[in-house]
Scaffold this motif. Structure first.
Motif, PDB file in Angstrom:
ATOM      1  N   ALA A  46       0.872  -1.177  -0.105  1.00  0.00           N
ATOM      2  CA  ALA A  46      -0.020   0.064   0.056  1.00  0.00           C
ATOM      3  C   ALA A  46       0.879   1.239  -0.072  1.00  0.00           C
ATOM      4  N   ILE A  47       1.794   1.234   0.763  1.00  0.00           N
ATOM      5  CA  ILE A  47       2.904   2.341   0.916  1.00  0.00           C
ATOM      6  C   ILE A  47       3.619   2.803  -0.458  1.00  0.00           C
ATOM      7  N   ILE A  48       3.943   1.527  -1.084  1.00  0.00           N
ATOM      8  CA  ILE A  48       4.692   1.593  -2.281  1.00  0.00           C
ATOM      9  C   ILE A  48       3.936   2.317  -3.383  1.00  0.00           C
ATOM     10  N   SER A  49       2.543   1.609  -3.428  1.00  0.00           N
ATOM     11  CA  SER A  49       1.681   2.157  -4.408  1.00  0.00           C
ATOM     12  C   SER A  49       1.300   3.541  -4.453  1.00  0.00           C
ATOM     13  N   GLN A  50       1.251   3.969  -3.063  1.00  0.00           N
ATOM     14  CA  GLN A  50       0.863   5.471  -3.005  1.00  0.00           C
ATOM     15  C   GLN A  50       2.072   6.152  -3.496  1.00  0.00           C
ATOM     16  N   ILE A  51       3.328   5.966  -2.910  1.00  0.00           N
ATOM     17  CA  ILE A  51       4.579   6.647  -3.514  1.00  0.00           C
ATOM     18  C   ILE A  51       4.517   6.670  -5.117  1.00  0.00           C
ATOM     19  N   PHE A  52       4.180   5.528  -5.621  1.00  0.00           N
ATOM     20  CA  PHE A  52       4.294   5.526  -7.029  1.00  0.00           C
ATOM     21  C   PHE A  52       3.245   6.248  -7.782  1.00  0.00           C
ATOM     22  N   ARG A  53       1.833   6.368  -7.203  1.00  0.00           N
ATOM     23  CA  ARG A  53       0.990   6.942  -7.693  1.00  0.00           C
ATOM     24  C   ARG A  53       1.174   8.459  -7.721  1.00  0.00           C
ATOM     25  N   GLN A  54       1.595   9.066  -6.628  1.00  0.00           N
ATOM     26  CA  GLN A  54       2.161  10.330  -6.576  1.00  0.00           C
ATOM     27  C   GLN A  54       3.116  10.651  -7.433  1.00  0.00           C
ATOM     28  N   HIS A  55       4.139   9.965  -7.553  1.00  0.00           N
ATOM     29  CA  HIS A  55       5.185  10.075  -8.501  1.00  0.00           C
ATOM     30  C   HIS A  55       4.414  10.275 -10.009  1.00  0.00           C
ATOM     31  N   LYS A  56       3.621   9.401 -10.357  1.00  0.00           N
ATOM     32  CA  LYS A  56       3.155   9.468 -11.517  1.00  0.00           C
ATOM     33  C   LYS A  56       2.325  10.723 -11.966  1.00  0.00           C
ATOM     34  N   GLN A  57       1.629  11.246 -10.722  1.00  0.00           N
ATOM     35  CA  GLN A  57       0.324  12.208 -10.793  1.00  0.00           C
ATOM     36  C   GLN A  57       1.253  13.520 -10.988  1.00  0.00           C
ATOM     37  N   ARG A  58       2.237  13.611  -9.977  1.00  0.00           N
ATOM     38  CA  ARG A  58       2.955  14.995  -9.909  1.00  0.00           C
ATOM     39  C   ARG A  58       4.169  14.934 -10.981  1.00  0.00           C
ATOM     40  N   SER A  59       4.251  13.863 -11.652  1.00  0.00           N
ATOM     41  CA  SER A  59       5.471  13.767 -12.724  1.00  0.00           C
ATOM     42  C   SER A  59       6.811  14.072 -12.059  1.00  0.00           C
ATOM     43  N   THR A  60       7.078  13.680 -10.761  1.00  0.00           N
ATOM     44  CA  THR A  60       8.179  14.213  -9.838  1.00  0.00           C
ATOM     45  C   THR A  60       9.367  13.343 -10.792  1.00  0.00           C
ATOM     46  N   SER A  61      10.557  13.608 -10.231  1.00  0.00           N
ATOM     47  CA  SER A  61      12.014  13.085 -10.860  1.00  0.00           C
ATOM     48  C   SER A  61      11.985  11.734 -10.361  1.00  0.00           C
ATOM     49  N   GLU A  62      12.914  10.929 -10.803  1.00  0.00           N
ATOM     50  CA  GLU A  62      13.281   9.683 -10.353  1.00  0.00           C
ATOM     51  C   GLU A  62      14.193   9.969  -9.004  1.00  0.00           C
ATOM     52  N   ILE A  63      14.813  10.927  -9.038  1.00  0.00           N
ATOM     53  CA  ILE A  63      15.534  11.027  -7.700  1.00  0.00           C
ATOM     54  C   ILE A  63      14.689  11.286  -6.569  1.00  0.00           C
ATOM     55  N   MET A  64      13.610  12.013  -6.869  1.00  0.00           N
ATOM     56  CA  MET A  64      12.731  12.309  -5.779  1.00  0.00           C
ATOM     57  C   MET A  64      11.991  10.833  -5.414  1.00  0.00           C
ATOM     58  N   LEU A  65      11.743  10.154  -6.486  1.00  0.00           N
ATOM     59  CA  LEU A  65      10.947   8.794  -6.227  1.00  0.00           C
ATOM     60  C   LEU A  65      11.789   7.672  -5.484  1.00  0.00           C
ATOM     61  N   GLU A  66      13.228   7.920  -5.717  1.00  0.00           N
ATOM     62  CA  GLU A  66      14.166   7.080  -5.035  1.00  0.00           C
ATOM     63  C   GLU A  66      14.214   7.527  -3.641  1.00  0.00           C
ATOM     64  N   ALA A  67      14.381   8.773  -3.421  1.00  0.00           N
ATOM     65  CA  ALA A  67      14.451   9.528  -2.052  1.00  0.00           C
ATOM     66  C   ALA A  67      13.219   8.847  -0.965  1.00  0.00           C
ATOM     67  N   ASN A  68      11.820   9.139  -1.651  1.00  0.00           N
ATOM     68  CA  ASN A  68      10.797   8.653  -1.075  1.00  0.00           C
ATOM     69  C   ASN A  68      10.722   7.293  -0.717  1.00  0.00           C
ATOM     70  N   LEU A  69      11.192   6.383  -1.358  1.00  0.00           N
ATOM     71  CA  LEU A  69      11.173   4.874  -1.351  1.00  0.00           C
ATOM     72  C   LEU A  69      12.261   4.416  -0.306  1.00  0.00           C
ATOM     73  N   ALA A  70      13.495   5.268  -0.400  1.00  0.00           N
ATOM     74  CA  ALA A  70      14.556   4.907   0.499  1.00  0.00           C
ATOM     75  C   ALA A  70      14.339   5.111   2.069  1.00  0.00           C
ATOM     76  N   VAL A  71      13.303   6.040   2.202  1.00  0.00           N
ATOM     77  CA  VAL A  71      12.661   6.224   3.684  1.00  0.00           C
ATOM     78  C   VAL A  71      12.224   4.969   4.318  1.00  0.00           C
ATOM     79  N   TYR A  72      11.726   4.099   3.368  1.00  0.00           N
ATOM     80  CA  TYR A  72      11.144   2.735   3.788  1.00  0.00           C
ATOM     81  C   TYR A  72      11.861   1.743   3.635  1.00  0.00           C
TER      82      TYR A  72
END
Length: 424
Positions: A46-72
């Motif tokens: 659920a956490i991974i899906s939420q982070i990934f959806r936010q990444h797609k919706q906001r079109s954030t960078s790959e670095i930001m996605l990696e940073a959000n995932l690294a927290v977990y």
């Protein structure tokens, strides 16, 4: 074979059933426990899906996605490794869901709101003691490695299963140890039954088997005392009877008239025969020493029986191969054959008997009428169908007793005016 080892087979059956039952229970528990563990760790999806959806919706960078995932403690895996992990890894669980995104668009009429529905699929894999999450959308995919989660480990369950099996095997071994005295006791009883009256059943301990063994020892002593007393009584009484019979026989010769002399000689002769038959019966019923059993040719035993019966050899037709042998007590078996010859000649109109082997069984054939009663009636002691015959009714009873001592039985057949007695 099964009946002889019934207790052991029952214990083995209980052991096998216990092992199968325990194994089945632990296998079902293993599957249930593993599934519960997978369901538990899959909640991180659920956490991974939420982070990934936010990444797609906001079109954030790959670095930001990696940073959000690294927290977990989740890392993105290189695309060139995805195929190998998906192919060789163990598939654990998958979940599909839809995501609705809203986008603002501008055209000639102004701003418009557009809803975009995306399909998300999240799969979980286990590969080399590592948990992976594989996210898929219609236009992209992503493989993530979780550093925190561990695959399901069955060592604790295996340890418990092994311990339970070890307890079962130890219990089975202890049961066998407790049954060993019972096996030894059975062998001693068999030896005692074969005639070794001095075997000891004594056993140390206070358990049930020791109690039974000690009771058997006490019973054996009582039986031995009774048998010794019986043997001593019978031998003494027969000895005491022979003395007056011998004196009476001598005194008979002093009688003046031939008629009285013949009458008393017949009486004392019959009494002496009765005492001799009693002596044989006592010997047969107390027979326990099988060492006197030796191998003899059947024709030799029959020759001895004919001499003992004091009949003409022309009255006995022997049709037996000289190579046929039997393992018997010579004196007793000869007496049994002698009684059969006497019985056949006495009741046969032509005073003849034929002895031959039929299927390795000794057969005595003589002409005459069929028995009026079943054979069981005639092998009872003091049984006579014709009281006028010069017999005490112990002939067939003695034969049957001798055959039983040799693990054989007496049988009778009647066919075409011919009586056939068989040592079966």
């Amino acid at each position: 074979m099964i009946q002889r080892h019934g207790v052991l087979i029952t214990v083995l059956f209980a052991l096998i059933v216990s092992i199968i039952s325990v194994s089945a229970v632990f296998w079902e528990f293993h599957k249930l426990n593993k599934q519960q563990y997978i369901d538990h760790i899959f909640t991180k999806q659920a956490i991974i899906s939420q982070i990934f959806r936010q990444h797609k919706q906001r079109s954030t960078s790959e670095i930001m996605l990696e940073a959000n995932l690294a927290v977990y403690k989740i890392n993105i895996i290189d695309q060139n490794k995805i195929e190998d992990i998906l192919e060789k890894g163990e598939f654990l669980k998958q979940k599909g869901e839809k995501s609705v995104d809203t986008q603002m668009l501008m055209n000639s009429q102004g701003f418009l709101t557009k809803k975009i529905v995306r399909d998300y699929t999240t799969s979980m894999f286990s590969y080399k003691n590592t948990i992976y999450f594989y996210l898929q959308t219609p236009d992209s995919s992503l493989l993530l490695q979780d550093e925190e989660l561990q695959p399901y480990r069955y060592f604790n369950l295996l340890y418990t299963y092994t311990t339970v099996l070890l307890i079962i095997f130890i219990s089975f071994f202890l049961i066998l140890q407790r049954l060993r005295p019972l096996i030894r006791l059975r062998r001693k009883i068999a030896v005692y039954g074969d005639g070794n009256m001095n075997i000891s059943f004594k056993m140390k301990g206070n358990d049930e088997i020791a109690s039974i063994a000690n009771e058997l020892e006490a019973t054996k002593d009582k039986i031995n005392n009774i048998m010794d007393s019986r043997t001593l009584f019978l031998r003494n009484i027969m000895h005491e009877l022979k003395t007056p019979i011998a004196k009476g026989t001598i005194a008979t010769q002093m009688l003046k008239t031939d008629k009285q002399r013949d009458r008393f000689s017949s009486i004392f002769g019959r009494l002496e025969c009765l005492v001799n038959e009693f002596a044989l019966i006592e010997e047969v019923t107390s027979l326990g020493d099988k060492t006197e059993f030796k191998e003899y040719r059947v024709v030799d035993i029959i020759d001895g029986a004919i001499d003992m019966a004091m009949v003409e050899r022309e009255s006995v037709d022997v049709d037996i191969d000289t190579s046929v042998k039997v393992n018997v007590n010579y004196r007793l078996y000869t007496t049994a054959i002698k009684n059969m010859i006497d019985n056949a000649i006495k009741y046969s109109p032509d005073k003849k008997v034929k002895i031959r082997m039929i299927n390795n069984e000794l057969s005595f054939e003589s002409k005459g009428e069929c028995l009026k009663h079943p054979l069981k009636f005639y092998i009872e002691p003091f049984t006579k169908e014709n009281p006028s015959k010069n017999s005490f009714g112990l002939g067939l009873y003695l034969v049957d007793s001798i055959l039983k001592a040799h693990n054989r039985v007496l049988a009778h057949e009647y066919e075409n005016g011919m009586n056939r007695f068989i040592f079966a």
